[in-house]
Structure formats: C-alpha cells, structure tokens
Design a protein around this motif. Sequence first.
Motif, PDB file in Angstrom:
ATOM      1  N   PHE A   1      55.223  29.184  70.071  1.00 11.05           N
ATOM      2  CA  PHE A   1      54.623  28.034  70.748  1.00 11.05           C
ATOM      3  C   PHE A   1      54.255  28.380  72.188  1.00 11.05           C
ATOM      4  CE2 PHE A   1      55.204  24.336  73.531  1.00 11.05           C
ATOM      5  CZ  PHE A   1      54.209  23.508  73.031  1.00 11.05           C
TER       6      PHE A   1
ATOM      7  N   LEU B   1      48.275  22.124  65.409  1.00 12.33           N
ATOM      8  CA  LEU B   1      49.443  22.749  66.026  1.00 12.33           C
ATOM      9  C   LEU B   1      50.553  22.943  65.005  1.00 12.33           C
ATOM     10  CD1 LEU B   1      51.075  23.777  68.439  1.00 12.33           C
ATOM     11  CD2 LEU B   1      51.653  21.387  68.961  1.00 12.33           C
ATOM     12  N   ALA B   2      50.839  21.899  64.227  1.00 11.72           N
ATOM     13  CA  ALA B   2      51.879  22.010  63.208  1.00 11.72           C
ATOM     14  C   ALA B   2      51.509  23.049  62.153  1.00 11.72           C
ATOM     15  CB  ALA B   2      52.108  20.642  62.560  1.00 11.72           C
ATOM     16  N   SER B   3      50.239  23.106  61.782  1.00 12.94           N
ATOM     17  CA  SER B   3      49.793  24.085  60.786  1.00 12.94           C
ATOM     18  C   SER B   3      49.945  25.508  61.311  1.00 12.94           C
ATOM     19  CB  SER B   3      48.338  23.811  60.401  1.00 12.94           C
ATOM     20  OG  SER B   3      48.186  22.509  59.872  1.00 12.94           O
ATOM     21  N   SER B   4      49.647  25.709  62.580  1.00  7.91           N
ATOM     22  CA  SER B   4      49.786  27.046  63.171  1.00  7.91           C
ATOM     23  C   SER B   4      51.240  27.510  63.151  1.00  7.91           C
ATOM     24  CB  SER B   4      49.254  27.043  64.604  1.00  7.91           C
ATOM     25  OG  SER B   4      47.889  26.673  64.640  1.00  7.91           O
ATOM     26  N   LEU B   5      52.159  26.592  63.517  1.00 10.36           N
ATOM     27  CA  LEU B   5      53.583  26.949  63.508  1.00 10.36           C
ATOM     28  C   LEU B   5      54.080  27.221  62.084  1.00 10.36           C
ATOM     29  CD1 LEU B   5      54.926  24.390  66.142  1.00 10.36           C
ATOM     30  CD2 LEU B   5      54.591  26.839  66.453  1.00 10.36           C
ATOM     31  N   LEU B   6      53.642  26.403  61.136  1.00  8.05           N
ATOM     32  CA  LEU B   6      54.068  26.595  59.744  1.00  8.05           C
ATOM     33  C   LEU B   6      53.511  27.891  59.167  1.00  8.05           C
ATOM     34  CD1 LEU B   6      53.764  22.953  58.314  1.00  8.05           C
ATOM     35  CD2 LEU B   6      55.857  24.220  58.828  1.00  8.05           C
TER      36      LEU B   6
ATOM     37  N   VAL C   1      47.345  17.589  66.644  1.00  4.96           N
ATOM     38  CA  VAL C   1      48.736  17.634  66.164  1.00  4.96           C
ATOM     39  C   VAL C   1      48.818  18.383  64.841  1.00  4.96           C
ATOM     40  CG1 VAL C   1      50.662  16.233  65.359  1.00  4.96           C
ATOM     41  CG2 VAL C   1      49.394  15.528  67.379  1.00  4.96           C
ATOM     42  N   VAL C   2      47.886  18.084  63.931  1.00  4.44           N
ATOM     43  CA  VAL C   2      47.884  18.736  62.618  1.00  4.44           C
ATOM     44  C   VAL C   2      47.649  20.234  62.756  1.00  4.44           C
ATOM     45  CG1 VAL C   2      46.661  18.885  60.408  1.00  4.44           C
ATOM     46  CG2 VAL C   2      47.184  16.653  61.397  1.00  4.44           C
TER      47      VAL C   2
ATOM     48  N   ALA D   1      59.924  30.502  66.592  1.00  2.00           N
ATOM     49  CA  ALA D   1      59.081  29.308  66.692  1.00  2.00           C
ATOM     50  C   ALA D   1      58.844  28.920  68.153  1.00  2.00           C
ATOM     51  CB  ALA D   1      59.716  28.145  65.922  1.00  2.00           C
ATOM     52  N   CYS D   2      59.909  28.961  68.975  1.00  2.00           N
ATOM     53  CA  CYS D   2      59.754  28.623  70.394  1.00  2.00           C
ATOM     54  C   CYS D   2      58.861  29.628  71.117  1.00  2.00           C
ATOM     55  CB  CYS D   2      61.122  28.563  71.074  1.00  2.00           C
ATOM     56  SG  CYS D   2      62.172  27.185  70.552  1.00  2.00           S
TER      57      CYS D   2
END
Length: 323
Positions: A275, A60-65, A57-58, A271-272
């Motif tokens: 992903f 994935l969130a880091s990649s998007l940010l 989760v971390v 962002a979409c």
Amino acid sequence: MKLPATFLQLSAKLPANVAKGKLNPLCCSGGSSPVNASSVFQKLVAIGQAPTQLADVVMLASSLLMAISGICAVPKMVDIGLMDREVSTLSLSLACPLITIVSYVAPTPSVLEAVRLMKASNLNVIVFKLQAACNILSIAYGLQIANAAVLMTNMFGLACQVLFLAGERHASLESNWPSFALFLSVILNVGIFVASQYVPINLLGQSITVFNIFLYSSPLMNLGTALRTRNSSQFPSFMVGVNVLNNALWSVYALLIEDMVVLIPSLMGYACSFFQALLILWCRSYLPFDLAFLVTFFQQKKKPDDISPVAPKLEEDGEDAWL
C-alpha cells in the motif's frame, strides 16, 4: 397580564421570527448552524462524485487482493509440479535472510546523516524499538523451532537496532551512556532468555504477530499528511521497495514450510508495504486510480490557538444568525 421587565429585555434581543413564535424550517437542532445553499451544494457535489470514489475503492482493494493472490500462487505452482519444492525452499531460505539484511541496514544513511548534523528529529525511534522487540521475540522463536534462517537473521537485525538507537542517542546529545548500555543489556538478555525458555510457542507467535502489525503500520501515522499534501517524502522509496520484496519472499517461504507464525506477520507487512508503494506511485501521478478519497478518514484537527471565538453577527433584516 403584565410581563416582567427581564422577559421584555430578552425578547427584544431575539430574532424577529423567534419572538413571533416562528422558527426557521432549515434550522438544525442541537445548536448546529443553519443549512444554507452552499452546504446543500457541497453535499450534492459529494453525491455526484460517489461513483468515482467507489470505483477508486474497488480498484485499490483489487490491487491489494491481486498482490496477495500472487504470493499465494507460488505454493500452488509447487503443488502442481511446476516448481521443485526442495529447490524452492532452499533458495528462499538463502534469499530471505539476505534481503532482510538489506532491509535492516537500509536506515543506515539516515542515521549517519543525523549523527553528522547532530540532529535526531528525523529519526523514527519508535520503529527502531518496535523492530528490536520483534527481533527479540523472533530470536526466541528461532531457538524453539531450531531454524537457523530465522535465528541468524534476527540476531543481525537486533545488532542493527542497537547501533541505530546508540546513534540516535548520540545525535540527541544524551549523556549517561553506562545506564543506557546496562539497560539495553538487561532488556535484551532477559527478554531472549525468558521468551525462549518459558513462553509457549503459540503465545510467542501471537506476540510476534502483534508487534509486527505495529511495526509495519507505524509509518502509516504520516498517511494523512501525505494524502493532503500529495507528498511521499516521508515514505522513502528504497526502504518501501525493500520491505515489499522482503515480506513477499518471507510469505512465500512461510507457505512452503507451512509456518503460520512467520506467514501472518509477513503477509500483513507485505500488504502494508505494498500500500505504501501504491501511495508513492499516486503521489508521483503514476497510479491509474485516485487515493484522494482516503483523506476523509484523516481529518486535520485544528489547534486551540487556531480557533478564535466568533461573535454573533446581525443580518441586514435585524435577525441574529445564532440558530
């Protein structure tokens, strides 16, 4: 005191521990199934896997940010003088429409294949309609702000969506073409006229944002199937890559001209799309982290035909397993 016969018949059918006034301590209330060793083991395994899932989760969130931060870093480079603002703005005003045109014509092979086979089941008509609605609103917005890049790009996009809808109708063996043409003509012309002349620009911008959110999130309806089967065939790599680049350029352009109406939908679409690119990499085992934890949010529902009634089974000790 003599008990009624009906009570005696009912007590004879009850498990021995219930008839004696004793309940199973592992029994759950509300008609749930009893807690057995296998379910406890599954919970322990899930708890043991929690640190790994948390790391996924971390990451994935880091990649998007990090992807979004890279977009926001370009205007900062312009502000500190590393890039010329006028040159950057002019270059993006030319590049953005070109890459958007590529994204508009990207579904052409799929539409031509559907027309050749006379089979429209593989075409996503919802995407065509949502894109047409976004084009109508964006044309009206381009007229209000007198921006040629926004206006011309969306006019070309609207023409593509009309052709795609016509191709889908032909592949579906639909008749009554005059009513179809009349309906489209009325909707398109009235929509552009009303939105450009009578809709306030703030409300128009909010509507563009909402429709773009639906547009770019609509492919995620197939996310559950892709995660369960680890198959990204429903996310064409070329179209996803074009959408990533298209929304990235429009986001940078919107930041440079300080236009929030263009920025918000472009950034969310970026962002979409990003992903979806990560999903494709994961399905091909190129991603350094796992996305399998997302399957828990897309539980597969059983059809009524697949559910068969289960009769209570008698255990060897004579006790029913109905608690």
